[in-house]
Design a protein around this motif. Structure first.
Motif, PDB file in Angstrom:
ATOM      1  N   LYS A   5      29.480  33.241  36.812  1.00  0.00           N
ATOM      2  CA  LYS A   5      30.858  32.939  37.211  1.00  0.00           C
ATOM      3  C   LYS A   5      31.829  33.251  36.074  1.00  0.00           C
ATOM      4  O   LYS A   5      32.896  33.811  36.294  1.00  0.00           O
ATOM      5  N   PHE A   8      32.224  37.072  35.851  1.00  0.00           N
ATOM      6  CA  PHE A   8      33.038  37.621  36.936  1.00  0.00           C
ATOM      7  C   PHE A   8      34.498  37.202  36.803  1.00  0.00           C
ATOM      8  O   PHE A   8      35.401  37.980  37.120  1.00  0.00           O
ATOM      9  N   GLU A  36      21.535  35.550  43.675  1.00  0.00           N
ATOM     10  CA  GLU A  36      22.938  35.226  43.962  1.00  0.00           C
ATOM     11  C   GLU A  36      23.718  36.499  44.244  1.00  0.00           C
ATOM     12  O   GLU A  36      23.373  37.566  43.765  1.00  0.00           O
ATOM     13  N   TRP A  38      27.836  38.053  44.567  1.00  0.00           N
ATOM     14  CA  TRP A  38      29.257  37.890  44.259  1.00  0.00           C
ATOM     15  C   TRP A  38      30.006  39.041  44.890  1.00  0.00           C
ATOM     16  O   TRP A  38      29.476  40.145  44.987  1.00  0.00           O
ATOM     17  N   LEU A  49      38.020  37.227  43.544  1.00  0.00           N
ATOM     18  CA  LEU A  49      36.608  36.973  43.299  1.00  0.00           C
ATOM     19  C   LEU A  49      36.100  35.947  44.303  1.00  0.00           C
ATOM     20  O   LEU A  49      36.743  34.913  44.514  1.00  0.00           O
ATOM     21  N   GLN A  51      32.432  33.965  45.613  1.00  0.00           N
ATOM     22  CA  GLN A  51      30.988  33.775  45.457  1.00  0.00           C
ATOM     23  C   GLN A  51      30.345  33.963  46.818  1.00  0.00           C
ATOM     24  O   GLN A  51      30.813  33.422  47.812  1.00  0.00           O
TER      25      GLN A  51
END
Length: 104
Positions: A5, A8, A36, A38, A49, A51
């Motif tokens: 995170k 990003f 994961e 993104w 952005l 998730q």
């Protein structure tokens, strides 16, 4: 090692800090990392952005989380990573190359 995170968020901030590089760009990038996903959406040059996976990405980049962190932080050259198959690209290769320019 920074969290995904954080990396990003840093990418999003870099794009925002150089709006001339992303002017007029409309693209959806999906990053499939170890366990994961993104999504980085750029609409008229403005990054967003998210998730999770994208609905219909233009380009999907696939790498282990560790390899992506090394690419994003400049420890691993993205072209080298691609040649060593540590980074895989599905979809629009031109947009993948454009992303590299946005991150510098």
């Amino acid at each position: 090692m920074p969290e995904a995170k954080e990396v990003f968020t840093e990418i999003q901030n870099r794009i925002k800090s150089h709006p001339e590089k992303s002017a007029g760009l409309n693209a959806t990038y999906q990053f499939d990392l170890s366990g994961e996903s993104w999504t980085l959406k750029i609409a008229n040059g403005a990054p967003e952005l998210i998730q999770g996976p994208a609905q219909s990405p233009n380009t999907t980049l696939i790498a282990s989380t560790d390899d992506w962190m090394n690419i994003a932080t400049g420890k691993l050259n993205p072209v080298t990573a691609f040649m060593q198959q540590k980074l895989k690209v599905k979809g629009d290769m031109g947009l993948a190359m454009k992303l590299q320019g946005l991150l510098q």
